[in-house]
Motif scaffolding. Structure first.
Motif, PDB file in Angstrom:
ATOM      1  N   GLY A  57       0.834  -1.191   0.000  1.00 46.76           N
ATOM      2  CA  GLY A  57       0.000   0.000   0.000  1.00 46.76           C
ATOM      3  C   GLY A  57       0.869   1.242   0.000  1.00 46.76           C
ATOM      4  O   GLY A  57       1.704   1.431  -0.890  1.00 46.76           O
ATOM      5  N   ASP A  58       0.697   2.089   1.014  1.00 47.23           N
ATOM      6  CA  ASP A  58       1.471   3.322   1.110  1.00 47.23           C
ATOM      7  C   ASP A  58       2.759   3.154   1.890  1.00 47.23           C
ATOM      8  O   ASP A  58       3.509   4.120   2.062  1.00 47.23           O
ATOM      9  CB  ASP A  58       0.624   4.420   1.777  1.00 47.23           C
ATOM     10  CG  ASP A  58      -0.594   4.799   0.933  1.00 47.23           C
ATOM     11  OD1 ASP A  58      -0.502   4.665  -0.292  1.00 47.23           O
ATOM     12  OD2 ASP A  58      -1.610   5.212   1.524  1.00 47.23           O
ATOM     13  N   THR A  59       3.027   1.967   2.396  1.00 48.13           N
ATOM     14  CA  THR A  59       4.231   1.743   3.192  1.00 48.13           C
ATOM     15  C   THR A  59       5.196   0.821   2.455  1.00 48.13           C
ATOM     16  O   THR A  59       4.815   0.055   1.573  1.00 48.13           O
ATOM     17  CB  THR A  59       3.876   1.113   4.554  1.00 48.13           C
ATOM     18  OG1 THR A  59       3.266  -0.165   4.332  1.00 48.13           O
ATOM     19  CG2 THR A  59       2.914   2.011   5.323  1.00 48.13           C
ATOM     20  N   THR A  60       6.452   0.922   2.838  1.00 48.20           N
ATOM     21  CA  THR A  60       7.502   0.069   2.284  1.00 48.20           C
ATOM     22  C   THR A  60       8.193  -0.656   3.419  1.00 48.20           C
ATOM     23  O   THR A  60       8.606  -0.040   4.406  1.00 48.20           O
ATOM     24  CB  THR A  60       8.530   0.897   1.495  1.00 48.20           C
ATOM     25  OG1 THR A  60       7.869   1.582   0.420  1.00 48.20           O
ATOM     26  CG2 THR A  60       9.614  -0.009   0.911  1.00 48.20           C
ATOM     27  N   ARG A  61       8.301  -1.970   3.293  1.00 51.98           N
ATOM     28  CA  ARG A  61       8.945  -2.784   4.333  1.00 51.98           C
ATOM     29  C   ARG A  61      10.337  -3.185   3.856  1.00 51.98           C
ATOM     30  O   ARG A  61      10.512  -3.721   2.769  1.00 51.98           O
ATOM     31  CB  ARG A  61       8.113  -4.029   4.622  1.00 51.98           C
ATOM     32  CG  ARG A  61       8.721  -4.938   5.691  1.00 51.98           C
ATOM     33  CD  ARG A  61       7.722  -6.013   6.092  1.00 51.98           C
ATOM     34  NE  ARG A  61       7.297  -6.805   4.946  1.00 51.98           N
ATOM     35  CZ  ARG A  61       7.936  -7.909   4.514  1.00 51.98           C
ATOM     36  NH1 ARG A  61       9.022  -8.318   5.142  1.00 51.98           N
ATOM     37  NH2 ARG A  61       7.478  -8.582   3.479  1.00 51.98           N
TER      38      ARG A  61
END
Length: 280
Positions: free
Chosen positions: A97-101
């Motif tokens: 989504g809007d996050t990066t891991r």
């Protein structure tokens, strides 16, 4: 939409925007001003004064050039670059989504602690103090946003390898080398949105100004470490230049705040005049 309405919208938008910007600019100017005073208070001490048994303050400042620590000169495994400290990291980044891991697949380092030497001797410095100057894909949000005072100064570290591969099916040259040498298994790369290979080196004989927290290191020696909270400094320039840069930043911020306030007030005055002229 007639011309007066357009002028009303434009002047109101930019006027309000400039007024809102004023406190932000003032805070930045205040930060530089406080940073300059903090650097001025923590005057440089001889490197030899950082030793076990000595009464040490909360912060300790040294200025000298980088030298090898107890590990001697170290060699970065990918680039072959020589220095007093290195770190090699391979990571994968996956969007959600809007996050990066970020997932660290490989991390190796050497040369911790390194030394800073002047004409009096050598002070040990923990590599943790480099945190704000190196890639931090697995650091907490607080660690990633915590920067040293005078951070705009030149970094003492170099990055001989900085490669990002957009598709795990088409690895870049450095990533190919990592896989070929068995440092990272190919199956660990599958499905990644992108993969990074980063190698950072702190060369020898680099002039550095360091302000850190004196503490006992793992080997029993006393060295400078990254404070858990509060200010610290690590720049590649003499202390007077750091103070001058921070003083200039404070003056520039105050000047920008003044101009933003004047322009914002002027635009709002125009906005008010136009609004009055439109009143029946």
């Amino acid at each position: 939409m007639d011309l007066r309405t357009l002028v009303l919208i434009v002047t109101g938008f930019f006027g309000v925007g400039l007024i809102v910007l004023v406190p932000v600019l003032l805070l930045l100017a205040l930060s530089d001003s406080r940073g300059r005073r903090w650097v001025a208070r923590n005057r440089v001490s001889p490197c030899a004064a950082l030793r076990p048994g000595a009464a040490l303050p909360k912060h300790f400042a040294v200025y000298g050039h980088t030298v090898p620590g107890r590990d001697g000169l170290v060699v970065a495994p990918l680039s072959g670059a020589e220095g007093v400290w290195f770190r090699t990291m391979v990571y994968r980044a996956d969007g959600n989504g809007d996050t990066t891991r970020f997932t660290v697949l490989l991390e190796r380092s050497g040369g911790d602690p390194f030394g800073v030497a002047d004409e009096t001797g050598t002070a040990a410095v923990s590599a943790g103090i480099l945190q704000g100057r190196i890639f931090g894909g697995h650091l907490s949000l607080w660690a990633q946003t915590r920067h040293a005072v005078g951070d705009s100064g030149p970094s003492p570290t170099e990055r001989p390898v900085d490669e990002t591969t957009g598709s795990w099916r088409r690895p870049g040259p450095w990533l190919q080398q990592v896989v070929a040498r068995g440092l990272v298994a190919e199956r660990a790369l599958r499905g990644a949105d992108r993969i990074g290979v980063v190698e950072e080196v702190l060369p020898s004989r680099v002039p550095v100004h360091v302000i850190g927290r004196p503490a006992t290191l793992a080997d029993g020696s006393v060295g400078l470490t990254l404070p858990r909270t509060g200010k610290y400094l690590l720049v590649r320039r003499p202390p007077p230049e750091t103070e001058q840069d921070l003083r200039g930043g404070a003056r520039f911020g105050l000047g920008c705040a003044l101009w933003a306030a004047l322009l914002g007030a002027g635009l709002l005055a125009v906005c008010a005049a136009v609004a009055l002229s439109m009143t029946p």
